[in-house]
Design a protein around this motif. Structure first.
Motif, PDB file in Angstrom:
ATOM      1  N   GLU A  64     -35.367   5.418  -5.851  1.00  0.00           N
ATOM      2  CA  GLU A  64     -34.630   5.948  -4.702  1.00  0.00           C
ATOM      3  C   GLU A  64     -33.701   7.095  -5.090  1.00  0.00           C
ATOM      4  O   GLU A  64     -33.068   7.698  -4.233  1.00  0.00           O
ATOM      5  N   SER A  65     -33.638   7.431  -6.380  1.00  0.00           N
ATOM      6  CA  SER A  65     -32.797   8.524  -6.851  1.00  0.00           C
ATOM      7  C   SER A  65     -33.332   9.862  -6.333  1.00  0.00           C
ATOM      8  O   SER A  65     -34.539  10.096  -6.312  1.00  0.00           O
ATOM      9  N   GLU A  66     -32.431  10.736  -5.919  1.00  0.00           N
ATOM     10  CA  GLU A  66     -32.838  12.063  -5.427  1.00  0.00           C
ATOM     11  C   GLU A  66     -33.604  12.838  -6.493  1.00  0.00           C
ATOM     12  O   GLU A  66     -34.550  13.564  -6.174  1.00  0.00           O
ATOM     13  N   GLU A  67     -33.203  12.696  -7.763  1.00  0.00           N
ATOM     14  CA  GLU A  67     -33.902  13.389  -8.849  1.00  0.00           C
ATOM     15  C   GLU A  67     -35.344  12.889  -8.978  1.00  0.00           C
ATOM     16  O   GLU A  67     -36.266  13.680  -9.180  1.00  0.00           O
ATOM     17  N   ILE A  68     -35.516  11.590  -8.879  1.00  0.00           N
ATOM     18  CA  ILE A  68     -36.854  10.993  -8.969  1.00  0.00           C
ATOM     19  C   ILE A  68     -37.696  11.419  -7.768  1.00  0.00           C
ATOM     20  O   ILE A  68     -38.865  11.799  -7.910  1.00  0.00           O
ATOM     21  N   ILE A  69     -37.129  11.374  -6.574  1.00  0.00           N
ATOM     22  CA  ILE A  69     -37.852  11.760  -5.356  1.00  0.00           C
ATOM     23  C   ILE A  69     -38.297  13.221  -5.435  1.00  0.00           C
ATOM     24  O   ILE A  69     -39.449  13.551  -5.127  1.00  0.00           O
ATOM     25  N   ALA A  70     -37.416  14.091  -5.890  1.00  0.00           N
ATOM     26  CA  ALA A  70     -37.762  15.516  -6.016  1.00  0.00           C
ATOM     27  C   ALA A  70     -38.875  15.721  -7.037  1.00  0.00           C
ATOM     28  O   ALA A  70     -39.812  16.508  -6.808  1.00  0.00           O
ATOM     29  N   LEU A  71     -38.805  14.998  -8.151  1.00  0.00           N
ATOM     30  CA  LEU A  71     -39.848  15.126  -9.181  1.00  0.00           C
ATOM     31  C   LEU A  71     -41.176  14.571  -8.667  1.00  0.00           C
ATOM     32  O   LEU A  71     -42.241  15.131  -8.951  1.00  0.00           O
ATOM     33  N   ALA A  72     -41.129  13.495  -7.890  1.00  0.00           N
ATOM     34  CA  ALA A  72     -42.348  12.920  -7.314  1.00  0.00           C
ATOM     35  C   ALA A  72     -43.011  13.925  -6.370  1.00  0.00           C
ATOM     36  O   ALA A  72     -44.234  14.108  -6.413  1.00  0.00           O
ATOM     37  N   ARG A  73     -42.223  14.580  -5.552  1.00  0.00           N
ATOM     38  CA  ARG A  73     -42.779  15.604  -4.647  1.00  0.00           C
ATOM     39  C   ARG A  73     -43.454  16.715  -5.448  1.00  0.00           C
ATOM     40  O   ARG A  73     -44.524  17.196  -5.081  1.00  0.00           O
ATOM     41  N   ARG A  74     -42.790  17.130  -6.521  1.00  0.00           N
ATOM     42  CA  ARG A  74     -43.351  18.179  -7.388  1.00  0.00           C
ATOM     43  C   ARG A  74     -44.679  17.729  -8.015  1.00  0.00           C
ATOM     44  O   ARG A  74     -45.640  18.487  -8.054  1.00  0.00           O
ATOM     45  N   ALA A  75     -44.724  16.480  -8.470  1.00  0.00           N
ATOM     46  CA  ALA A  75     -45.931  15.955  -9.117  1.00  0.00           C
ATOM     47  C   ALA A  75     -47.083  15.793  -8.132  1.00  0.00           C
ATOM     48  O   ALA A  75     -48.225  16.141  -8.429  1.00  0.00           O
ATOM     49  N   VAL A  76     -46.795  15.271  -6.949  1.00  0.00           N
ATOM     50  CA  VAL A  76     -47.824  14.949  -5.961  1.00  0.00           C
ATOM     51  C   VAL A  76     -48.353  16.205  -5.264  1.00  0.00           C
ATOM     52  O   VAL A  76     -49.537  16.295  -4.956  1.00  0.00           O
ATOM     53  N   GLY A  77     -47.479  17.157  -5.026  1.00  0.00           N
ATOM     54  CA  GLY A  77     -47.905  18.382  -4.335  1.00  0.00           C
ATOM     55  C   GLY A  77     -48.409  18.073  -2.943  1.00  0.00           C
ATOM     56  O   GLY A  77     -47.794  17.327  -2.203  1.00  0.00           O
ATOM     57  N   ASP A  78     -49.591  18.599  -2.615  1.00  0.00           N
ATOM     58  CA  ASP A  78     -50.136  18.432  -1.273  1.00  0.00           C
ATOM     59  C   ASP A  78     -51.086  17.237  -1.135  1.00  0.00           C
ATOM     60  O   ASP A  78     -51.767  17.103  -0.120  1.00  0.00           O
ATOM     61  N   ALA A  79     -51.131  16.358  -2.132  1.00  0.00           N
ATOM     62  CA  ALA A  79     -52.020  15.191  -2.061  1.00  0.00           C
ATOM     63  C   ALA A  79     -51.597  14.277  -0.920  1.00  0.00           C
ATOM     64  O   ALA A  79     -50.435  13.911  -0.794  1.00  0.00           O
TER      65      ALA A  79
END
Length: 192
Positions: A64-79
Protein backbone atom coordinates in the motif's frame (compact mmCIF):
# COMPACT_ATOMS: atom_id res chain seq x y z
CA UNK A 1 -1.24 -26.38 -1.04
CA UNK A 2 -2.04 -29.52 0.90
CA UNK A 3 0.74 -30.87 3.16
CA UNK A 4 1.76 -34.50 2.61
CA UNK A 5 3.50 -36.24 5.51
CA UNK A 6 5.91 -39.15 5.45
CA UNK A 7 6.87 -39.97 9.04
CA UNK A 8 8.89 -36.86 10.01
CA UNK A 9 8.90 -34.90 6.74
CA UNK A 10 5.97 -32.80 5.50
CA UNK A 11 5.93 -31.17 2.06
CA UNK A 12 3.16 -29.12 0.44
CA UNK A 13 1.38 -30.55 -2.59
CA UNK A 14 -0.39 -28.44 -5.22
CA UNK A 15 0.52 -25.35 -7.29
CA UNK A 16 2.79 -27.27 -9.64
CA UNK A 17 4.28 -29.55 -7.00
CA UNK A 18 2.73 -32.95 -6.45
CA UNK A 19 3.83 -35.00 -3.45
CA UNK A 20 2.84 -38.58 -2.75
CA UNK A 21 4.02 -41.33 -0.46
CA UNK A 22 6.60 -43.66 -1.92
CA UNK A 23 6.21 -46.12 0.94
CA UNK A 24 8.72 -46.93 3.67
CA UNK A 25 8.86 -43.31 4.87
CA UNK A 26 9.73 -41.88 1.43
CA UNK A 27 8.08 -39.09 -0.52
CA UNK A 28 7.93 -38.75 -4.30
CA UNK A 29 7.95 -35.11 -5.45
CA UNK A 30 7.01 -34.12 -9.00
CA UNK A 31 7.49 -30.48 -9.98
CA UNK A 32 5.88 -29.09 -13.13
CA UNK A 33 5.88 -25.33 -13.69
CA UNK A 34 2.37 -24.03 -14.35
CA UNK A 35 1.83 -21.31 -16.88
CA UNK A 36 -1.40 -19.60 -17.73
CA UNK A 37 -2.87 -18.07 -20.80
CA UNK A 38 -5.87 -17.08 -18.74
CA UNK A 39 -7.20 -13.64 -19.51
CA UNK A 40 -7.82 -12.68 -15.89
CA UNK A 41 -8.21 -8.93 -15.74
CA UNK A 42 -6.63 -6.64 -13.17
CA UNK A 43 -7.37 -6.25 -10.31
CA UNK A 44 -8.40 -9.64 -8.86
CA UNK A 45 -12.12 -9.68 -8.06
CA UNK A 46 -12.60 -13.31 -7.06
CA UNK A 47 -13.68 -14.83 -3.77
CA UNK A 48 -10.90 -17.37 -3.08
CA UNK A 49 -9.97 -16.82 0.58
CA UNK A 50 -6.26 -17.64 0.15
CA UNK A 51 -6.07 -15.24 -2.80
CA UNK A 52 -7.82 -12.48 -0.84
CA UNK A 53 -5.32 -12.99 2.02
CA UNK A 54 -2.51 -12.73 -0.55
CA UNK A 55 -3.63 -9.18 -1.41
CA UNK A 56 -2.99 -7.88 2.11
CA UNK A 57 0.17 -5.93 2.92
CA UNK A 58 2.41 -7.05 5.78
CA UNK A 59 5.31 -5.59 7.73
CA UNK A 60 7.72 -6.78 5.01
CA UNK A 61 5.39 -6.46 2.00
CA UNK A 62 4.23 -2.85 2.06
CA UNK A 63 2.06 -3.06 -1.06
CA UNK A 64 0.00 0.00 0.00
CA UNK A 65 3.08 2.27 0.03
CA UNK A 66 2.99 5.07 -2.56
CA UNK A 67 6.54 4.15 -3.62
CA UNK A 68 5.53 0.53 -4.21
CA UNK A 69 2.34 1.53 -6.06
CA UNK A 70 4.28 3.90 -8.34
CA UNK A 71 6.90 1.23 -9.08
CA UNK A 72 4.15 -1.33 -9.80
CA UNK A 73 2.56 1.03 -12.33
CA UNK A 74 5.96 1.50 -13.97
CA UNK A 75 6.55 -2.27 -14.12
CA UNK A 76 3.08 -3.20 -15.39
CA UNK A 77 2.76 -0.44 -17.98
CA UNK A 78 -0.28 -0.92 -20.18
CA UNK A 79 -0.86 -4.60 -19.31
CA UNK A 80 -4.54 -5.23 -18.59
CA UNK A 81 -4.28 -8.98 -17.96
CA UNK A 82 -2.84 -10.44 -14.77
CA UNK A 83 -0.57 -13.00 -16.46
CA UNK A 84 1.08 -10.37 -18.64
CA UNK A 85 1.42 -7.95 -15.71
CA UNK A 86 2.97 -10.65 -13.48
CA UNK A 87 5.50 -11.54 -16.18
CA UNK A 88 6.41 -7.88 -16.58
CA UNK A 89 6.86 -7.51 -12.82
CA UNK A 90 9.10 -10.60 -12.67
CA UNK A 91 11.38 -9.18 -15.39
CA UNK A 92 11.24 -5.68 -13.92
CA UNK A 93 12.40 -6.85 -10.47
CA UNK A 94 15.24 -8.86 -12.01
CA UNK A 95 16.51 -5.70 -13.73
CA UNK A 96 15.63 -3.29 -10.90
CA UNK A 97 17.74 -4.99 -8.21
CA UNK A 98 21.25 -4.02 -9.30
CA UNK A 99 23.37 -5.43 -6.46
CA UNK A 100 22.57 -9.13 -6.33
CA UNK A 101 24.36 -10.41 -3.25
CA UNK A 102 23.91 -12.22 0.03
CA UNK A 103 24.95 -9.27 2.24
CA UNK A 104 21.38 -8.18 3.08
CA UNK A 105 19.78 -9.97 6.02
CA UNK A 106 16.07 -9.70 5.21
CA UNK A 107 15.03 -6.33 3.85
CA UNK A 108 11.41 -5.28 3.46
CA UNK A 109 10.03 -4.47 0.02
CA UNK A 110 10.27 -0.72 0.63
CA UNK A 111 13.91 -1.09 1.73
CA UNK A 112 14.61 -2.96 -1.50
CA UNK A 113 12.95 -0.21 -3.53
CA UNK A 114 15.39 2.26 -1.98
CA UNK A 115 18.60 0.18 -1.86
CA UNK A 116 18.11 -1.84 -5.06
CA UNK A 117 20.08 -4.72 -3.58
CA UNK A 118 19.53 -8.16 -2.16
CA UNK A 119 19.32 -11.87 -2.74
CA UNK A 120 16.37 -14.16 -3.37
CA UNK A 121 14.36 -12.99 -0.36
CA UNK A 122 14.53 -9.36 -1.46
CA UNK A 123 13.59 -10.32 -5.03
CA UNK A 124 10.64 -12.34 -3.69
CA UNK A 125 9.42 -9.62 -1.31
CA UNK A 126 9.60 -6.89 -3.95
CA UNK A 127 7.93 -9.08 -6.60
CA UNK A 128 5.16 -9.96 -4.14
CA UNK A 129 4.62 -6.32 -3.11
CA UNK A 130 4.50 -5.09 -6.73
CA UNK A 131 2.05 -7.84 -7.72
CA UNK A 132 -0.22 -7.02 -4.78
CA UNK A 133 -0.05 -3.30 -5.60
CA UNK A 134 -1.10 -4.15 -9.17
CA UNK A 135 -4.09 -6.15 -7.89
CA UNK A 136 -2.59 -9.64 -8.30
CA UNK A 137 -2.79 -11.90 -5.23
CA UNK A 138 0.80 -12.83 -4.35
CA UNK A 139 2.73 -14.52 -1.55
CA UNK A 140 6.32 -15.50 -0.78
CA UNK A 141 7.30 -19.16 -1.03
CA UNK A 142 10.29 -20.72 0.72
CA UNK A 143 12.03 -23.81 -0.51
CA UNK A 144 15.08 -25.02 -2.36
CA UNK A 145 16.37 -24.55 -5.87
CA UNK A 146 18.79 -26.65 -7.88
CA UNK A 147 21.94 -24.78 -8.93
CA UNK A 148 25.00 -25.88 -10.86
CA UNK A 149 27.37 -24.06 -8.50
CA UNK A 150 27.17 -22.61 -5.01
CA UNK A 151 29.98 -21.95 -2.50
CA UNK A 152 32.48 -24.22 -4.25
CA UNK A 153 29.96 -27.03 -4.55
CA UNK A 154 28.44 -28.32 -7.77
CA UNK A 155 24.97 -29.63 -8.61
CA UNK A 156 23.29 -28.88 -5.28
CA UNK A 157 19.99 -27.68 -3.87
CA UNK A 158 20.21 -24.47 -1.82
CA UNK A 159 17.69 -22.53 0.26
CA UNK A 160 15.66 -20.15 -1.86
CA UNK A 161 12.60 -17.85 -1.86
CA UNK A 162 10.30 -16.86 -4.72
CA UNK A 163 6.75 -15.65 -5.36
CA UNK A 164 3.44 -17.35 -6.11
CA UNK A 165 0.64 -15.41 -7.81
CA UNK A 166 -3.02 -16.40 -8.11
CA UNK A 167 -4.11 -16.11 -11.74
CA UNK A 168 -6.88 -17.98 -13.52
CA UNK A 169 -7.93 -19.71 -10.29
CA UNK A 170 -4.51 -21.32 -9.78
CA UNK A 171 -1.23 -20.51 -8.04
CA UNK A 172 1.66 -19.87 -10.43
CA UNK A 173 5.29 -19.43 -9.40
CA UNK A 174 7.53 -16.52 -10.42
CA UNK A 175 11.25 -16.30 -9.67
CA UNK A 176 12.68 -12.84 -10.32
CA UNK A 177 16.20 -13.97 -9.38
CA UNK A 178 16.31 -16.32 -12.34
CA UNK A 179 14.63 -14.23 -15.06
CA UNK A 180 14.21 -14.48 -17.98
CA UNK A 181 13.79 -18.23 -17.35
CA UNK A 182 12.18 -17.75 -13.94
CA UNK A 183 10.62 -20.66 -12.11
CA UNK A 184 11.57 -24.17 -13.23
CA UNK A 185 11.27 -27.82 -12.24
CA UNK A 186 14.44 -27.27 -10.18
CA UNK A 187 12.37 -25.54 -7.47
CA UNK A 188 11.11 -27.47 -4.43
CA UNK A 189 8.45 -25.80 -2.27
CA UNK A 190 8.92 -26.36 1.45
CA UNK A 191 6.57 -23.67 2.80
CA UNK A 192 4.13 -20.98 1.64
Amino acid sequence: LVPVRSSELTLPSGAGQQVCSGGQGKLIVTVKPITTQASSLLPYRGKDQAALEALKPTRFIQSESEEIIALARRAVGDAAHAAQAAGRIESFVYDYIRDKDLSVGYASAIEVVRSRQGDCTEHALLTTALCQAAGIPARVVNGMVYVKRFARRQNVFVGHAWTQVFIGEQWICLDATRAPNGYSAGHLILET
